[in-house]
Design a protein around this motif. Structure first.
Motif, mmCIF file in Angstrom:
data_model
loop_
_atom_site.group_PDB
_atom_site.id
_atom_site.type_symbol
_atom_site.label_atom_id
_atom_site.label_comp_id
_atom_site.label_asym_id
_atom_site.label_seq_id
_atom_site.Cartn_x
_atom_site.Cartn_y
_atom_site.Cartn_z
ATOM 1 N N SER A 199 -74.486 -17.594 115.457
ATOM 2 C CA SER A 199 -74.979 -16.485 114.624
ATOM 3 C C SER A 199 -73.840 -15.633 114.089
ATOM 4 O O SER A 199 -73.959 -14.998 113.039
ATOM 5 N N ASN A 200 -72.704 -15.587 114.775
ATOM 6 C CA ASN A 200 -71.533 -14.872 114.270
ATOM 7 C C ASN A 200 -70.272 -15.552 114.805
ATOM 8 O O ASN A 200 -70.332 -16.421 115.677
ATOM 9 N N TYR A 201 -69.186 -15.120 114.217
ATOM 10 C CA TYR A 201 -67.903 -15.720 114.586
ATOM 11 C C TYR A 201 -66.968 -14.677 115.194
ATOM 12 O O TYR A 201 -65.758 -14.726 115.040
ATOM 13 N N ASP A 202 -67.561 -13.743 115.910
ATOM 14 C CA ASP A 202 -66.755 -12.690 116.506
ATOM 15 C C ASP A 202 -65.779 -13.215 117.567
ATOM 16 O O ASP A 202 -64.818 -12.532 117.917
ATOM 17 N N PHE A 203 -66.054 -14.359 118.070
ATOM 18 C CA PHE A 203 -65.197 -14.908 119.132
ATOM 19 C C PHE A 203 -63.920 -15.530 118.583
ATOM 20 O O PHE A 203 -63.026 -15.889 119.320
ATOM 21 N N VAL A 204 -63.835 -15.666 117.294
ATOM 22 C CA VAL A 204 -62.648 -16.296 116.702
ATOM 23 C C VAL A 204 -61.495 -15.314 116.740
ATOM 24 O O VAL A 204 -61.653 -14.142 116.380
ATOM 25 N N TYR A 205 -60.353 -15.751 117.144
ATOM 26 C CA TYR A 205 -59.147 -14.913 117.201
ATOM 27 C C TYR A 205 -58.183 -15.359 116.113
ATOM 28 O O TYR A 205 -57.816 -16.539 116.042
#
Length: 752
Positions: free
Chosen positions: A743-749
């Motif tokens: 649902s989102n890509y907040d985990f991408v660094y």
């Protein structure tokens, strides 16, 4: 006032000093003495002490000997062989005993003489006694008794035949034992003595013991002296020896073949073929096949060795042709090539010899020689100038063409009609095959002293090597076709196909032949049948199976795992080698009379600190206990282990000493300043086990091929075991479904 008593000192049992040996000593008519022998004291002082205990004067006339069946004297050289608990006997000195027997065997009493000769035959096994008896010119006395002494009793022979036979048997036994110590040269004996011994081969054919010893003496004479070989060859004929092969006593048959082998081995090069022709005329091969190989009894090791020696010497007759280059100018040799062409192509019209047809005839010959598979189509004689195999290849080709004509014509025509680059060239293949067969059978090499590897099938035909070639050349042609039929990828490199395929075919054919030979077929037909079951497809299956069993994983994780567990595997191999040394091995003591050699046994103590070894009268059944082995060598005293040519016993000169096979089985333990323990292993496996084990004891690497193979096998097995859990995971037929997008890509660094 109180009295204080000192505590009693507790006695501690100390082990006896290493130089003190506790023994029992016997003397006739007296109770045995228990005695401690100090090995540092002179032996004469110990003997004096023993004599004083029984009030015996002149102690210098006495000696100690082992009270076992050997009765060997104890000397300063061998006194270290005495072990705790040994039973010794006080007896007359070797010099006194030799003097007494020297006089007794000259007694006028038949009974006294017989008893003295019996004792002499027994004592002569001891080198200490033998030296003293020989110093009294005892050998000359025995030879005089054989030459003339027996004639004195010719009149008594009919009425006292058993006594006469026993007397002669003991005389010859004593002579053989004395000569076996190598103290006296064989070159010293007269023609009269040789004639007498040779006469016994015929005269006493029914007396087994006399015949055995006479044959043994003749063999030793031939092997140990060139002059005596010539004299023996004049006195004994193959015709006189043949009847002894037709009997039922395998030991007599063995001695007889040994004499034939000795005469064969020592014959000058120009006489060997002549001797082979005589053996063929006397049907030696057929007699051996009928009465020895196919007799209803097992063939013992010594008979197997003598048959192996005869096989090697027979094949070595081919060496001259193998090393003879063809002379391109020799018309007789060129005629053989013409005959090969004629047999293959005589169905075609032959042009007449008119001058107009000369060029046409040359062109046709060149074409035919190309079809025959020669490299040099214009002058095929040039193909036979390389040695080996030299003229032997041409001899084999002619034999095949004449004696298996249909098969020869079929192979030549079949290949000459194929596409040029795909043909199996008969000429080139025959030359390479002959060379390979000579390597397999080791043509030109001396027989090994320890090998028993004879092949019964080679005794089933007078021309066994040629028949062997005929079977193998047909195998080569068959394998060539099978490999070409399964090697379509070679079409991409047609220019190199012929040469590459030929080399690969020769490798496969060698493997087929070697695998068939290991089954020891009893006849050439059986050998041919074994090859039928070893097609190229079958060889591929065998190779694939072996590859799977020795699979070597090369991925990085597996290599790291191998590196990690390798020390454990090496330690396991080391323990196995040491355990085998603890079990021990029986070795042969080889000398000039191989059949009568003794055995000796060597084993490591369970604590790995001492090597125990000693002589045996016969090959043991199972392990030999430590306490029955007389000698000890502390491992700490071992300075080095040497092998092959570096061994002291391999530096000796002799007819059979310097051959490659014995060198590969020889090793020695060096200790002290000049001490040595010499070994010739029964086979390559035992050689590897012992050299590995000894090196492990000395803290050195185990470098044998056996260790490398064991390491590869055990590593492969261990890795497969450790990866075994992975093999039980069920692999799905379809790939797993791709998961839905998150649902989102907040985990991408973001690294930037």
């Amino acid at each position: 006032c109180p009295v204080f008593l000192a505590p009693k000192s507790r006695s501690v049992a100390m082990p006896p000093p290493a130089d003190i040996v506790k023994v029992a000593i016997e003397w006739p008519g007296a109770f045995p003495k228990l005695m401690e022998i100090d090995q540092k004291k002179p032996l004469s002082s110990i003997i004096k002490e023993v004599c004083d205990g029984w009030s015996l004067a002149n102690h210098d006339q006495y000696a100690l000997q082992h009270a076992d069946s050997s009765n060997f004297y104890i000397t300063e050289k061998n006194r270290n062989e005495i072990k705790n608990g040994a039973i010794l006997r006080l007896t007359t000195s070797p010099a006194q005993n030799a003097q007494q027997l020297h006089e007794r065997i000259q007694s006028s009493s038949m009974d006294a003489k017989l008893e003295a000769l019996k004792d002499l035959a027994n004592y002569s096994r001891d080198v200490t006694f033998a030296q003293e008896f020989i110093n009294l010119d005892g050998i000359s006395l025995l030879t005089q008794m054989v030459e003339s002494g027996t004639e004195r009793y010719q009149k008594l022979q009919k009425i006292m035949k058993p006594c006469f036979g026993d007397m002669l048997s003991f005389t010859l036994t004593a002579f053989v034992e004395l000569m076996d110590h190598g103290i006296v040269s064989w070159d010293t004996f007269s023609v009269a003595f040789i004639k007498k011994i040779a006469s016994y081969v015929n005269k006493f054919a029914s007396d087994i013991s006399i015949l055995q010893r006479s044959l043994a003496i003749l063999e030793s004479m031939v092997l140990n002296s060139h002059d005596l070989y010539q004299k023996v060859a004049q006195e004994i004929t193959i015709g006189q020896l043949i009847p002894h092969l037709q009997g039922t006593d395998q030991e007599i048959q063995t001695y007889t073949i040994a004499v034939i082998n000795a005469l064969f081995l020592k014959a000058p090069d120009d006489k060997r073929q002549e001797m082979a022709n005589i053996l063929a005329q006397k049907q030696l091969r057929l007699i051996i096949l009928t009465h020895v190989i196919r007799a209803q009894r097992d063939i013992n090791n010594e008979m197997a060795h003598q048959l192996y020696v005869l096989q090697v010497l027979t094949f070595n007759l081919l060496e001259d042709r193998m090393m003879t280059k063809m002379d391109p100018q020799d018309q007789a040799q060129r005629d053989i090539i013409f005959e090969l062409r004629r047999i293959a192509f005589d169905a075609e019209s032959e042009p007449n010899n008119s001058s107009g047809n000369i060029e046409k005839r040359k062109s046709m010959y060149t074409r035919d020689y190309k079809k025959l598979g020669f490299i040099n189509h214009v002058n095929p004689a040039m193909d036979f100038t390389q040695t080996p195999p030299g003229m032997l290849a041409l001899d084999n080709m002619l034999y095949f063409a004449k004696h298996h004509q249909d098969a020869y014509i079929r192979i030549v025509l079949e290949n000459s009609s194929r596409e040029d680059k795909h043909e199996c060239p008969f000429g080139r293949s025959s030359i390479e095959l002959t060379k390979m067969l000579c390597e397999i059978l080791k043509v030109g090499e001396l027989p090994s002293e320890t090998c028993n590897d004879f092949h019964p099938m080679f005794f089933t035909h007078d021309r066994s090597f040629e028949e062997f070639f005929c079977i193998c050349i047909q195998l080569l042609n068959k394998t060539w076709k099978e490999m070409r039929a399964t090697s379509e990828d070679f079409n991409k490199a047609r220019i190199r196909l012929g040469r590459d395929l030929q080399g690969r075919v020769m490798q496969v054919v060698k493997e087929q032949i070697m695998r068939a030979l290991t089954t020891k077929p009893s006849s050439l037909d059986q050998f041919k049948s074994k090859l039928q079951n070893l097609s190229y497809t079958e060889i591929l299956k065998i190779r694939q199976s072996e590859r799977m069993n020795q699979e070597d994983f090369q991925s990085r994780p597996i290599l790291e795992l191998k590196e990690k567990i390798q020390p454990e595997i090496l330690e396991l191999i080391k323990q196995q080698r040491l355990n085998r040394l603890v079990e021990g091995t029986c070795f042969r003591k080889l000398n000039s009379r191989r059949r009568q050699d003794n055995f000796w046994y060597c084993r490591l103590s369970p604590n790995h600190k001492v090597l125990h070894y000693g002589d045996l009268e016969e090959s043991p059944q199972g392990e030999v206990p430590h306490d029955s082995l007389q000698d000890k060598l502390p491992v700490a005293d071992i300075k080095a282990v040497v092998t092959g040519k570096d061994c002291p016993h391999m530096k000796e000169k002799g007819a059979l000493k310097q051959n490659k096979e014995v060198l590969e089985l020889a090793f020695s333990i060096l200790y002290d300043s000049s001490g040595q323990l010499n070994f010739i292993a029964p086979d390559k496996h035992e050689y590897s086990v012992w050299t590995d084990g000894l090196n492990a004891l000395l803290g050195k690497d185990m470098l044998s091929e056996l260790t490398r193979n064991d390491l590869d096998t055990l590593l492969s097995m261990e890795i497969k075991l450790r990866l075994l859990d992975l093999e039980n995971i069920q692999i799905p037929d379809a790939p797993p479904p791709i998961p839905k997008e998150p649902s989102n890509y907040d985990f991408v660094y973001d690294c930037n």
